[in-house]
Design a protein around this motif. Structure first.
Motif, PDB file in Angstrom:
ATOM      1  N   ALA A  93       0.863  -1.289   0.055  1.00 35.58           N
ATOM      2  CA  ALA A  93      -0.174   0.115  -0.066  1.00 35.58           C
ATOM      3  C   ALA A  93       1.115   1.376   0.163  1.00 35.58           C
ATOM      4  O   ALA A  93       1.977   1.251   0.621  1.00 35.58           O
ATOM      5  N   LEU A  94       0.375   2.320  -0.587  1.00 33.51           N
ATOM      6  CA  LEU A  94       1.055   3.562  -0.595  1.00 33.51           C
ATOM      7  C   LEU A  94       0.005   4.450   0.079  1.00 33.51           C
ATOM      8  O   LEU A  94      -0.962   4.749  -0.397  1.00 33.51           O
ATOM      9  N   LEU A  95       0.481   5.277   1.295  1.00 32.18           N
ATOM     10  CA  LEU A  95      -0.452   5.618   1.950  1.00 32.18           C
ATOM     11  C   LEU A  95       0.100   7.093   2.059  1.00 32.18           C
ATOM     12  O   LEU A  95       1.161   7.347   2.412  1.00 32.18           O
ATOM     13  N   ALA A  96      -0.844   8.328   1.878  1.00 34.66           N
ATOM     14  CA  ALA A  96      -0.342   9.784   2.085  1.00 34.66           C
ATOM     15  C   ALA A  96      -0.581   9.973   3.614  1.00 34.66           C
ATOM     16  O   ALA A  96      -1.672  10.014   4.253  1.00 34.66           O
ATOM     17  N   LEU A  97       0.356  10.642   4.133  1.00 38.61           N
ATOM     18  CA  LEU A  97       0.532  10.608   5.504  1.00 38.61           C
ATOM     19  C   LEU A  97      -0.029  12.221   5.890  1.00 38.61           C
ATOM     20  O   LEU A  97       0.269  13.093   5.077  1.00 38.61           O
ATOM     21  N   ASN A  98      -0.712  12.411   7.303  1.00 33.30           N
ATOM     22  CA  ASN A  98      -1.029  13.693   7.646  1.00 33.30           C
ATOM     23  C   ASN A  98       0.138  14.338   8.434  1.00 33.30           C
ATOM     24  O   ASN A  98       0.062  14.383   9.403  1.00 33.30           O
ATOM     25  N   GLY A  99       1.266  14.878   7.556  1.00 34.26           N
ATOM     26  CA  GLY A  99       2.555  15.183   8.214  1.00 34.26           C
ATOM     27  C   GLY A  99       3.517  13.822   8.606  1.00 34.26           C
ATOM     28  O   GLY A  99       3.101  12.751   8.866  1.00 34.26           O
ATOM     29  N   LEU A 114       4.744  10.486   2.328  1.00 35.08           N
ATOM     30  CA  LEU A 114       4.104   9.189   1.810  1.00 35.08           C
ATOM     31  C   LEU A 114       4.631   8.109   2.546  1.00 35.08           C
ATOM     32  O   LEU A 114       5.818   8.188   2.811  1.00 35.08           O
ATOM     33  N   VAL A 115       3.921   6.921   2.765  1.00 29.65           N
ATOM     34  CA  VAL A 115       4.762   5.692   3.109  1.00 29.65           C
ATOM     35  C   VAL A 115       4.239   4.630   2.202  1.00 29.65           C
ATOM     36  O   VAL A 115       3.236   4.410   2.017  1.00 29.65           O
ATOM     37  N   MET A 116       5.335   3.924   2.086  1.00 30.74           N
ATOM     38  CA  MET A 116       5.013   2.689   1.115  1.00 30.74           C
ATOM     39  C   MET A 116       5.347   1.310   2.147  1.00 30.74           C
ATOM     40  O   MET A 116       6.428   1.206   2.707  1.00 30.74           O
ATOM     41  N   VAL A 117       4.209   0.607   2.386  1.00 34.83           N
ATOM     42  CA  VAL A 117       4.183  -0.109   3.301  1.00 34.83           C
ATOM     43  C   VAL A 117       4.157  -1.576   2.456  1.00 34.83           C
ATOM     44  O   VAL A 117       3.111  -1.757   1.711  1.00 34.83           O
ATOM     45  N   LEU A 137       3.195 -15.628   5.954  1.00 32.09           N
ATOM     46  CA  LEU A 137       3.663 -17.001   5.456  1.00 32.09           C
ATOM     47  C   LEU A 137       2.298 -17.433   4.721  1.00 32.09           C
ATOM     48  O   LEU A 137       2.526 -18.330   4.011  1.00 32.09           O
ATOM     49  N   GLN A 138       1.235 -17.538   5.617  1.00 30.86           N
ATOM     50  CA  GLN A 138       0.137 -18.182   5.146  1.00 30.86           C
ATOM     51  C   GLN A 138      -0.659 -17.413   4.449  1.00 30.86           C
ATOM     52  O   GLN A 138      -0.616 -16.165   4.980  1.00 30.86           O
ATOM     53  N   LYS A 139      -1.969 -17.986   3.660  1.00 28.73           N
ATOM     54  CA  LYS A 139      -2.967 -16.968   3.221  1.00 28.73           C
ATOM     55  C   LYS A 139      -3.777 -16.801   4.589  1.00 28.73           C
ATOM     56  O   LYS A 139      -4.285 -17.797   5.214  1.00 28.73           O
ATOM     57  N   SER A 140      -3.821 -15.537   4.527  1.00 28.11           N
ATOM     58  CA  SER A 140      -4.681 -15.136   5.835  1.00 28.11           C
ATOM     59  C   SER A 140      -5.383 -13.574   5.355  1.00 28.11           C
ATOM     60  O   SER A 140      -5.470 -12.878   6.287  1.00 28.11           O
ATOM     61  N   ASP A 141      -6.024 -13.471   4.159  1.00 25.97           N
ATOM     62  CA  ASP A 141      -6.640 -12.414   3.837  1.00 25.97           C
ATOM     63  C   ASP A 141      -5.984 -10.877   4.217  1.00 25.97           C
ATOM     64  O   ASP A 141      -6.379 -10.025   4.924  1.00 25.97           O
ATOM     65  N   VAL A 142      -4.680 -10.882   3.956  1.00 26.16           N
ATOM     66  CA  VAL A 142      -3.578  -9.788   4.286  1.00 26.16           C
ATOM     67  C   VAL A 142      -4.496  -8.454   3.874  1.00 26.16           C
ATOM     68  O   VAL A 142      -4.393  -7.528   4.416  1.00 26.16           O
ATOM     69  N   GLU A 143      -4.752  -8.635   2.551  1.00 26.27           N
ATOM     70  CA  GLU A 143      -5.353  -7.356   1.886  1.00 26.27           C
ATOM     71  C   GLU A 143      -6.573  -6.618   2.814  1.00 26.27           C
ATOM     72  O   GLU A 143      -6.511  -5.520   3.201  1.00 26.27           O
ATOM     73  N   LYS A 144      -7.388  -7.741   3.122  1.00 16.24           N
ATOM     74  CA  LYS A 144      -8.458  -7.118   4.008  1.00 16.24           C
ATOM     75  C   LYS A 144      -7.796  -6.561   5.250  1.00 16.24           C
ATOM     76  O   LYS A 144      -8.635  -5.631   5.750  1.00 16.24           O
ATOM     77  N   HIS A 145      -7.013  -7.064   5.810  1.00 23.15           N
ATOM     78  CA  HIS A 145      -6.530  -6.527   7.075  1.00 23.15           C
ATOM     79  C   HIS A 145      -5.763  -5.133   7.042  1.00 23.15           C
ATOM     80  O   HIS A 145      -5.672  -4.354   7.956  1.00 23.15           O
ATOM     81  N   VAL A 146      -4.950  -5.289   5.687  1.00 22.51           N
ATOM     82  CA  VAL A 146      -4.352  -3.818   5.628  1.00 22.51           C
ATOM     83  C   VAL A 146      -5.472  -2.891   5.499  1.00 22.51           C
ATOM     84  O   VAL A 146      -5.305  -1.660   6.090  1.00 22.51           O
ATOM     85  N   ILE A 147      -6.385  -2.994   4.795  1.00 21.35           N
ATOM     86  CA  ILE A 147      -7.580  -2.092   4.617  1.00 21.35           C
ATOM     87  C   ILE A 147      -8.020  -1.655   6.017  1.00 21.35           C
ATOM     88  O   ILE A 147      -8.350  -0.400   6.291  1.00 21.35           O
ATOM     89  N   LYS A 148      -8.057  -2.617   7.104  1.00 15.79           N
ATOM     90  CA  LYS A 148      -8.500  -2.252   8.184  1.00 15.79           C
ATOM     91  C   LYS A 148      -7.705  -1.424   8.958  1.00 15.79           C
ATOM     92  O   LYS A 148      -8.106  -0.575   9.709  1.00 15.79           O
TER      93      LYS A 148
END
Ligand SMILES: Cc1cc2nc3c(=O)[nH]c(=O)nc-3n(C[C@H](O)[C@H](O)[C@H](O)COP(=O)(O)OP(=O)(O)OC[C@H]3O[C@@H](n4cnc5c(N)ncnc54)[C@H](O)[C@@H]3O)c2cc1C
Length: 474
Positions: A228-234, A285-288, A293-304
């Motif tokens: 994810a590329l996230l635009a920071l508030n400072g 900005l931050v690139m994270v 290691l296991q399939k674990s709905d990573v994208e869903k958790h990143v959105i959270k």
């Protein structure tokens, strides 16, 4: 007392070729004479590219006997002038380009032993072919070699999770100045039988030995990843955001890169990209990168996590890569920033590391100090997760770096002075090379410098190994 070194003249070449009639001697061209930032230029050198460790050993021993300076040369991508010696008369440049074998891969033990001249990219591909990950990642991976990576103790974008080159090395083979070969490859998990030569040679920048091979630590590749590329508030918000990700994904944050919007603007300015990923939403900005290691709905958790970050007013915008292609494009943009810098031409570049709590005060104070020196553009970016920033200062739009050459010293003094004041380091991941050798002597810890000098003199009594790097020429 420094000994007088001799040039690799015709008489020396005759002796060398009498011993090694088939010795590969590449032409001394642009590749060997310049470094990426154009700060150092070597006028003349004898280049040799041995094809075996035995040849390396014989050549180095002869140089030692004849007092010929030896400059170890990997991919030539080093950013502190360690591989280019402008102040020596015809040194011998020893290129590792012909030592390129993958000696062994043991996937079950997560280890791989490779020759020093293999590029980082080739080593990473060999690991991937065996179902493993060699996680060290830097933008120069296509050219930089494993020997150079170890010699500089390179870092890169994945240090926050996997560590730097030192942490990823399980053994070293190296040729000492007298030609003897130290072989500490594939070390045992427990071996306390004396001094740790591997860790002494890693990061020694060619001043103690020629690295001829290394055993690398491999990992299971992540089963699922998200970028994810996230635009920071400072910039202050970067700390809170890192903490949120570390809590949500313990041991799974593979990269946490701070980017200044100007870095992306430079990509557009230099024609490397057509447009910015966001509008003008944020300066920082931050690139994270998360790898589970296991399939674990990573994208869903990143959105959270991103939603929580928005609720806490840490971020104002964001992009989650939706495909492998988008992920690669985001990383390509991050990795192209150093190339844009080279095209624009920096007035001064700094590779610094700071205690986490000092990052924001440093960035604020540094901006004021630079503005007081001149109308410069600053790109401060880097590996926020491990406190390593690249603080690069550029001419104003339309200006040329050579017009501001006289500002270089005041800029470096201002930035390095601040770094020292905050308890940081002026040589984070690129090393000292020739660029920082004098400054190290001036400001380094005297007991540490004396111990380093004693080690150098003991291993390299005639001072043939990379003279001028790490220790300034007398
Ligand atoms: C676009 C770009 C991005 C970069 N990004 C990063 C980054 O993110 N992180 C980072 O840490 N670095 C980075 N670098 C710096 C550089 O790529 C690293 O320092 C790399 O480790 C150098 O490897 P090399 O093989 O090119 O070594 P060289 O440049 O050839 O040499 C570097 C030093 O190591 C010595 N050396 C080389 N090979 C050997 C050997 N076999 N034995 C003993 N000494 C040797 C040389 O004498 C010299 O002192 C970047 C460089 C570029 C151009």
């Amino acid at each position: 007392m420094a000994e007088v070194l001799r040039p690799a003249d015709q008489r020396f070449v005759s002796r060398l070729t009498a011993r090694y009639p088939r010795l590969h001697m590449p032409t001394f061209d642009e590749r060997f004479s310049r470094e990426p930032r154009g700060l150092y230029k070597c006028r003349d050198a004898l280049v040799v590219a041995p094809i075996s460790v035995r040849e390396v050993s014989g050549i180095v021993a002869l140089c030692n006997k004849e007092r010929i300076p030896v400059i170890p040369f990997g991919g030539g991508t080093g950013l502190v002038g360690g591989q280019v010696a402008p102040d020596l008369e015809r040194p011998l440049v020893l290129s590792l380009q012909c030592l390129r074998a993958v000696r062994s891969i043991n996937a079950a033990r997560d280890r791989m032993t490779v020759d020093a001249g293999l590029t980082l990219q080739e080593a990473s591909i060999a690991a991937a072919d065996a179902g493993r990950l060699f996680p060290l990642s830097i933008a120069s991976k296509g050219s930089s070699q494993i020997g150079g990576i170890m010699a500089t103790n390179a870092g890169g974008v994945h240090v926050v999770r996997y560590g730097n080159a030192r942490d990823l090395c399980k053994g070293i083979e190296a040729v000492l100045p007298d030609g003897s070969v130290v072989s500490c490859l594939d070390e045992l998990p427990k071996d306390n039988s004396g001094y740790d030569l591997r860790n002494l040679i890693i990061g020694s920048e060619g001043t103690l030995a020629i690295i001829t091979a290394a055993t690398l630590k491999l990992f299971r590749p992540p089963g699922e990843s998200a970028t994810a590329l996230l635009a920071l508030n400072g910039i202050e918000a970067a700390h809170g955001l890192l903490a949120l990700f570390m809590d949500a994904f313990p041991d799974q944050v593979s990269a946490f890169e701070l980017i200044n919007r100007i870095g992306f603007e430079f990509l557009v300015e230099t024609g490397l990209r057509q447009r910015l990923p966001f509008g003008n939403s944020s300066e920082w900005l931050v690139m994270v990168d998360i790898g589970a290691l296991q399939k674990s709905d990573v994208e869903k958790h990143v959105i959270k996590v991103a939603e929580a970050a928005e609720d806490e007013a840490l971020i104002v915008d964001g992009i989650l890569a939706q495909s492998e292609g988008q992920r690669e494009e985001l990383w390509a943009m991050r990795e192209l920033i150093p190339s844009a810098h080279i095209r624009i031409g920096a007035v001064a570049s700094h590779d610094i590391s700071l205690p986490a709590e000092a990052i924001v005060p440093f960035v604020n104070s540094a901006a004021q100090r630079i503005a007081a020196i001149g109308p410069f553009r600053v790109n401060c970016f880097g590996h926020f997760g491990d406190g390593n920033l690249h603080y690069n200062v550029f001419p104003p739009a339309g200006g040329e770096s050579r017009e501001f050459r006289h500002c270089r010293t005041p800029i470096v003094d201002a930035i390095h002075g601040l770094v020292r004041g905050y308890g940081g380091s002026i040589a984070a991941e690129h090393g000292c090379g020739r660029l920082k050798a004098a400054e190290l002597q001036l400001h380094g810890n005297s007991a540490r410098l004396a111990a380093m000098r004693a080690i150098k003199d003991a291993i390299d009594p005639h001072g043939i190994m990379n003279p001028g790097a790490v220790f300034p020429l007398a």
